[in-house]
Write an enzyme that holds these catalytic residues in place. Structure first.
Site, PDB file in Angstrom:
ATOM      1  CB  CYS A 102      -2.169   0.355  16.640  1.00 27.87           C
ATOM      2  SG  CYS A 102      -0.598  -0.382  16.058  1.00 27.87           S
ATOM      3  CE1 TYR A 104       2.432  -3.774  12.191  1.00 29.04           C
ATOM      4  CE2 TYR A 104       0.955  -2.261  13.235  1.00 29.04           C
ATOM      5  CZ  TYR A 104       1.969  -2.626  11.987  1.00 29.04           C
ATOM      6  OH  TYR A 104       2.138  -1.787  11.035  1.00 29.04           O
ATOM      7  CG  HIS A 158      -5.716  -2.303   8.251  1.00 26.27           C
ATOM      8  ND1 HIS A 158      -4.429  -1.913   7.623  1.00 26.27           N
ATOM      9  CD2 HIS A 158      -5.186  -2.555   9.770  1.00 26.27           C
ATOM     10  CE1 HIS A 158      -3.567  -2.411   8.650  1.00 26.27           C
ATOM     11  NE2 HIS A 158      -3.986  -2.615   9.953  1.00 26.27           N
ATOM     12  CB  SER A 187       1.154   1.564  13.589  1.00 30.74           C
ATOM     13  OG  SER A 187      -0.209   1.343  13.611  1.00 30.74           O
ATOM     14  CE  LYS A 246       5.379  -1.258  11.706  1.00 31.25           C
ATOM     15  NZ  LYS A 246       6.242  -1.031  10.419  1.00 31.25           N
ATOM     16  CG  LEU A 295      -1.554   1.409   1.650  1.00 29.49           C
ATOM     17  CD1 LEU A 295      -2.670   1.604   0.424  1.00 29.49           C
ATOM     18  CD2 LEU A 295      -2.509   1.075   2.911  1.00 29.49           C
ATOM     19  NE  ARG A 345      -9.982   2.709  14.526  1.00 28.86           N
ATOM     20  CZ  ARG A 345     -10.403   2.708  16.020  1.00 28.86           C
ATOM     21  NH1 ARG A 345     -10.824   3.934  16.559  1.00 28.86           N
ATOM     22  NH2 ARG A 345     -10.441   1.602  16.725  1.00 28.86           N
TER      23      ARG A 345
END
Length: 334
Positions: free
Chosen positions: A123, A150, A194, A121, A154, A28, A224
């Protein structure tokens, strides 16, 4: 053709023949970076598929950097997925992303790469924190449990960048934190993608099947912030300039506004042309209730997100439909 943001490049960009390694060029963000570099006239891009270069393998990564000697590295490779995949395969997510960061940053430092940009990220931020989230909120609380492995990987990559910079007194490694990214070459698998890409694929299939309703996870109330991959690529290119001012790192990348998952689903249904009912299964997890980034640090450097969500959804869906047609044509030829 995907959207290209109109951000003007400064004069002190690298020469157009500089060797630039884009890791994860088929994904992406990586594919958006490749398109932006090519549109800007860069012609010495170093690209490798996973079959050609396994970034989790230190020996392969070291040999690659010794042979190719890239001057610039854009690290967009990594293992990503939605709530379901993060829940089912937590060890895979932390292992893969830690290994990639350690191997690539280590080799880049050893071989004298001039500038490396990597992606964290949203998150990584605490599950409960002030909104919009400033970079100073990192490590001030616990991330959302569904994406914790994750997020830890990161965070380690971001702080590895900062540690190299601090120990060696240089601003060579630049960590950027985009919010929920979307666009061409996203993962549209409803089980592993996602939320935006997964919904787009599900509504497309429901429309084709004539399904009267689609059941979605959670309550639909979490909010979001979404950012098109072209906007991320534009920010990435600005980080390659020779005369970067002293930066407070990392840097957030967000569009500046958020939307509820319910509103997102309704928008995607309109873009796809699906007219059935949207049902919500509140027994499934919502994830963090809100994730909106404070991107003022990046905006002070002259960057702004330029792709509206409506335009981005239409662009992404048009690409997805073309890709579906290409896949069918390829199958027919086999």
């Amino acid at each position: 053709m995907s959207l290209i943001t109109p951000t003007a490049l400064p004069a002190d960009m690298p020469p157009r023949d500089a060797p630039i390694f884009v890791a994860g060029h088929a994904g992406l963000i990586g594919s958006a970076i490749v398109r932006a570099l090519q549109a800007a006239g860069y012609r010495n891009l170093i690209l490798r598929t996973r079959a050609e270069l396994e970034l989790r393998d230190k020996q392969q990564v070291d040999a690659f950097f010794d042979e190719q000697r890239p001057h610039y590295v854009l690290l967009a490779a990594g293992k990503v997925g939605g709530i379901l995949e993060n829940t089912n395969f937590p060890a895979d997510f932390i292992d893969a992303n830690l290994a990639i960061s350690l191997n690539v940053l280590g080799a880049a430092h050893r071989t004298g790469v001039k500038r490396l940009v990597m992606f964290g990220s949203s998150c990584m931020y605490p599950k409960e924190t002030a909104q919009p989230m400033p970079e100073t909120a990192l490590l001030s609380g616990h991330p959302e449990p569904t994406s914790l492995p994750y997020a830890i990987a990161k965070l380690a990559g971001v702080h590895l960048c900062l540690a190299y910079n601090r120990q060696y007194g240089q601003q060579r490694f630049i960590p950027l934190i985009p919010n929920s990214a979307y666009g061409p070459n996203d993962n549209f698998d409803p089980k592993s993608g996602h939320v935006l890409s997964a919904l787009l694929a599900r509504f497309h299939q429901a429309k084709a099947d004539g399904a009267p309703a689609v059941t979605l996870w959670g309550s639909g109330t979490p909010r979001r912030e979404f950012i098109h991959s072209s906007d991320i690529a534009a920010a990435c290119l600005l980080m390659l300039r020779d005369e970067l001012p002293p930066l407070e790192l990392p840097l957030n990348l967000g569009s500046g506004s958020d939307i509820s998952i319910r509103e997102l689903a309704e928008s995607i249904a309109r873009v796809v042309g699906y007219a059935g009912e949207l049902a919500w299964d509140s027994s499934k997890p919502d994830g963090a209730m809100r994730k909106l980034l404070d991107s003022s640090r990046m905006q002070h450097l002259g960057w702004r997100a330029g792709v509206s969500l409506e335009d981005g959804l239409r662009d992404t869906y048009a690409w997805y439909v073309r890709q579906q047609g290409a896949d069918r044509n390829d199958s027919a030829l086999q």
